[in-house]
Design a protein around this motif. Structure first.
Motif, PDB file in Angstrom:
ATOM      1  N   LEU A   6      -1.232  60.649  56.173  1.00 14.84           N
ATOM      2  CA  LEU A   6       0.181  60.452  55.853  1.00 14.84           C
ATOM      3  C   LEU A   6       0.569  61.619  54.943  1.00 14.84           C
ATOM      4  N   TYR A   7       1.636  62.313  55.296  1.00 18.26           N
ATOM      5  CA  TYR A   7       2.010  63.530  54.556  1.00 18.26           C
ATOM      6  C   TYR A   7       3.121  63.243  53.541  1.00 18.26           C
ATOM      7  N   LEU A   8       3.038  63.954  52.424  1.00 22.52           N
ATOM      8  CA  LEU A   8       4.062  63.807  51.385  1.00 22.52           C
ATOM      9  C   LEU A   8       4.882  65.088  51.295  1.00 22.52           C
ATOM     10  N   PHE A   9       6.176  64.899  51.247  1.00 18.96           N
ATOM     11  CA  PHE A   9       7.117  66.023  51.211  1.00 18.96           C
ATOM     12  C   PHE A   9       7.980  65.843  49.977  1.00 18.96           C
ATOM     13  N   ASP A  10       7.951  66.818  49.085  1.00 15.62           N
ATOM     14  CA  ASP A  10       8.742  66.703  47.859  1.00 15.62           C
ATOM     15  C   ASP A  10      10.008  67.548  47.948  1.00 15.62           C
ATOM     16  N   THR A  11      11.125  66.945  47.572  1.00 13.83           N
ATOM     17  CA  THR A  11      12.395  67.667  47.577  1.00 13.83           C
ATOM     18  C   THR A  11      13.065  67.683  46.197  1.00 13.83           C
ATOM     19  N   THR A  12      12.226  67.600  45.145  1.00 15.05           N
ATOM     20  CA  THR A  12      12.762  67.667  43.776  1.00 15.05           C
ATOM     21  C   THR A  12      13.601  68.931  43.561  1.00 15.05           C
ATOM     22  N   LEU A  13      13.122  70.044  44.126  1.00 16.30           N
ATOM     23  CA  LEU A  13      13.803  71.318  43.879  1.00 16.30           C
ATOM     24  C   LEU A  13      15.059  71.483  44.721  1.00 16.30           C
ATOM     25  N   LEU A  39      -0.655  68.664  42.130  1.00 12.00           N
ATOM     26  CA  LEU A  39      -0.719  67.219  42.357  1.00 12.00           C
ATOM     27  C   LEU A  39      -1.235  66.893  43.766  1.00 12.00           C
ATOM     28  N   GLY A  40      -1.175  67.882  44.664  1.00 10.89           N
ATOM     29  CA  GLY A  40      -1.672  67.656  46.021  1.00 10.89           C
ATOM     30  C   GLY A  40      -0.596  67.264  47.019  1.00 10.89           C
ATOM     31  N   ILE A  41       0.667  67.620  46.693  1.00 11.25           N
ATOM     32  CA  ILE A  41       1.778  67.345  47.619  1.00 11.25           C
ATOM     33  C   ILE A  41       1.666  68.310  48.802  1.00 11.25           C
ATOM     34  N   ASP A  42       1.917  67.803  50.030  1.00  9.48           N
ATOM     35  CA  ASP A  42       1.733  68.644  51.215  1.00  9.48           C
ATOM     36  C   ASP A  42       2.847  69.666  51.403  1.00  9.48           C
ATOM     37  N   TYR A  43       4.086  69.212  51.189  1.00 10.23           N
ATOM     38  CA  TYR A  43       5.244  70.081  51.405  1.00 10.23           C
ATOM     39  C   TYR A  43       6.089  70.137  50.142  1.00 10.23           C
ATOM     40  N   VAL A  44       6.464  71.341  49.751  1.00 13.70           N
ATOM     41  CA  VAL A  44       7.379  71.505  48.617  1.00 13.70           C
ATOM     42  C   VAL A  44       8.633  72.193  49.147  1.00 13.70           C
ATOM     43  N   GLU A  45       9.746  71.473  49.077  1.00 11.51           N
ATOM     44  CA  GLU A  45      11.004  72.069  49.522  1.00 11.51           C
ATOM     45  C   GLU A  45      11.633  72.799  48.344  1.00 11.51           C
ATOM     46  N   GLY A  46      11.828  74.117  48.490  1.00  7.72           N
ATOM     47  CA  GLY A  46      12.261  74.935  47.358  1.00  7.72           C
ATOM     48  C   GLY A  46      13.757  74.953  47.144  1.00  7.72           C
ATOM     49  N   GLY A  47      14.524  74.922  48.231  1.00 10.47           N
ATOM     50  CA  GLY A  47      15.973  75.003  48.103  1.00 10.47           C
ATOM     51  C   GLY A  47      16.572  75.703  49.306  1.00 10.47           C
ATOM     52  N   TYR A  48      17.804  76.197  49.123  1.00 14.40           N
ATOM     53  CA  TYR A  48      18.545  76.852  50.196  1.00 14.40           C
ATOM     54  C   TYR A  48      18.539  78.361  49.966  1.00 14.40           C
TER      55      TYR A  48
END
Ligand SMILES: [Zn+2]
Length: 531
Positions: A6-13, A39-48
């Motif tokens: 199960l993959y984790l995708f973070d969109t904090t940024l 932390l080991g998150i799979d995807y980090v969404e940086g922005g536009y």
């Protein structure tokens, strides 16, 4: 039975940056990206990339992350070709590992907001995904308002999702954009979607407007989705996004999920979760939510009385998970036993071995408690904690003394008649019996003091020449006339190692001075400078 990934995708940024009052600098974004990666998150969404200066610079940086760093943006505009859409071109050319497109999937929105035809919306999805896949990018499609869209016109909502999937998108992300869906609806609709698109290609992006974003994310995973999107501390516009800080431990510690799924967060990384959550709050200059599930200060606090003695004997009697699994700690108000073991664990982490019955441990705990009561924040200031611990355990040399310092702020006209404010600091230090006086001008009093302090430390100068300040944060505690100021300073050395120090005083210069001193002394200790 083999567990599924199960993959984790973070969109904090990206989505988290939409929060009222949140304005990430480039430095913040890089630090948060690193923290998510650790932390080991799979995807980090940086922005536009291309949408604003910070995000454009962020995507131009060398980042060295294990996570898939993702750029977000629109599919091609209606009525244009992909080759004639500068926004799309900038997105596809961005230095990103993956591209997440957002597209409408609710027929009502396509007609009213986009003012185009349903067929043109599908063509825009197909063309954009094809263009990005053609450039070798991993592609995600955020289906905006998917659940409302599905309720209104399931054929069209599904057509948007399958259009992207058939063009090679890795993930089709179903978004509850206005956050109004409920868990049983999410479970039913995701269940229907995974009959058409394999669940290993389906993600969930939930907003928290009915306070069910976490529940909705878990419902989607139960129904077959294999990517969960969210933010640290549930940051996000309006009521926020799904809170990864609650989702991660639930996936790791609750057997229904832990037995079925593997995530990228290891047990060791899970233990850093509370720290990551609090670090983000510090960066945002917010007090952490004491009552946050898993990581809040009160999450495992029990008042004195029968509960406490039962917990001492058998923690599982009152705790749904062990607090140290998420880096939190048990708080028993009848005993400082828990605090003591926490201090020992912390000492162990920084490489100081000490017996738990050593009287100095109890003294250190007392000092930490006293100082935290007047505003010091040692969880946020690792280097100041280490120095305090080494001092109480009698292990820090007195490298130099600051005999006095003087800081002045002057407003005057400069040579060309412009009004300017200048700060000047003079510092008198004693190193090895020798008195050294340094003066420096700065753009503010703290900057001037920092420059003067680090200008000449005699035989120690070579140890601190690579030292730079990378962040400076001020918080006023208590408020009113009794207010005290807490300053947190982040420093970095030539090897790229970072540490944080703290100072507290009613006077901001004094608080800053304490934090600056700790930073310099910490660097000397770390470098093994001779006493
Ligand atoms: Zn969103």
């Amino acid at each position: 039975m083999a567990r599924e990934r199960l993959y984790l995708f973070d969109t904090t940024l990206r989505d988290g940056a939409q929060t009222n009052g949140v304005d990430f600098t480039l430095h913040d974004k890089l630090a948060i990206a690193k923290m998510l990666d650790d932390l080991g998150i799979d995807y980090v969404e940086g922005g536009y990339p291309g949408a604003n200066l910070t995000d454009t610079e962020l995507f131009a940086q060398e980042r060295k992350l294990a996570a898939t760093f993702t750029a977000f943006g629109m599919t091609r505009r209606p009525g244009r070709s992909t080759s004639n859409d500068p926004g799309l071109a900038a997105l596809i050319e961005a230095k990103a590992d993956a591209i997440c497109f957002v597209a409408k999937s609710w027929d009502y929105h396509v007609r009213v907001a986009l003012e185009t035809s349903l067929e043109e919306n599908l063509a825009s999805i197909r063309d954009s995904v094809r263009a990005a896949v053609g450039k070798g990018r991993e592609v995600l499609l955020d289906c905006e308002h998917f659940f409302d869209g599905y309720k209104a016109n399931p054929q069209f909502a599904l057509a948007c999702a399958t259009a992207a999937y058939e063009e090679g998108a890795r993930w089709i992300v179903l978004c509850d954009t206005n956050g109004g869906a409920l868990p049983h609806e999410i479970e039913a609709i995701v269940g229907a979607v995974v009959k058409v698109i394999p669940g290993t290609h389906v993600g969930i992006h939930a907003h928290n407007d009915t306070e069910q974003a976490v529940a909705n994310s878990l419902a989607a995973a139960r129904a077959g989705a294999r990517q969960i999107q969210g933010t640290l501390n549930g940051l996000g516009e309006r009521c926020g996004n799904a809170n990864l800080v609650s989702i991660i431990p639930t996936l790791k510690l609750k057997p229904e999920f832990a037995d079925r799924f593997d995530i990228g967060v290891s047990d060791a990384q899970l233990k850093t979760l509370a720290h990551a959550s609090h670090t983000l709050d510090e960066m945002l200059n917010r007090a952490p939510n004491r009552h946050a599930p898993y990581v809040g200060e009160s999450a495992f606090a029990t008042k004195a009385g029968i509960h406490a003695s039962a917990i001492m004997k058998e923690p599982a009697t009152y705790e749904h998970v062990p607090p140290d699994a998420v880096g939190n700690r048990r708080k028993l108000l009848v005993s400082d036993q828990a605090g003591k073991s926490n201090v020992i664990a912390e000492l162990d982490r920084i490489g100081i071995k000490v017996d738990k019955d050593d009287a100095r441990v109890a003294r250190l705990l007392d000092v930490v408690k006293e100082r935290e009561a007047i505003g010091y924040a040692y969880e946020a200031a690792d280097a100041s904690f280490e120095l305090l611990a080494r001092r109480v355990l009698d292990k820090v040399p007195n490298y130099f003394d600051v005999e006095k310092f003087d800081v002045s702020v002057e407003q005057r006209d400069n040579a060309v008649g412009r009004r300017i404010t200048v700060s000047l600091a003079v510092v008198k230090v004693k190193v090895d019996g020798e008195t050294l006086i340094s003066a420096a001008e700065g753009n503010g009093p703290v900057n001037a003091l920092d420059l003067a302090l680090r200008k000449d430390l005699g035989k120690y100068q070579s140890y601190i020449s690579g030292l730079t300040l990378t962040d400076y944060r001020v918080r006023i505690l208590d408020g009113g006339t009794e207010a005290v100021t807490r300053v947190l300073i982040e420093s970095q050395d030539e090897a790229g190692e970072r540490w944080t120090t703290v100072g507290v005083s009613p006077n901001i210069i004094d608080a800053s001075f304490q934090a600056l001193m700790d930073s310099i002394v910490y660097k000397l200790v770390k470098s093994g400078a001779p006493a």
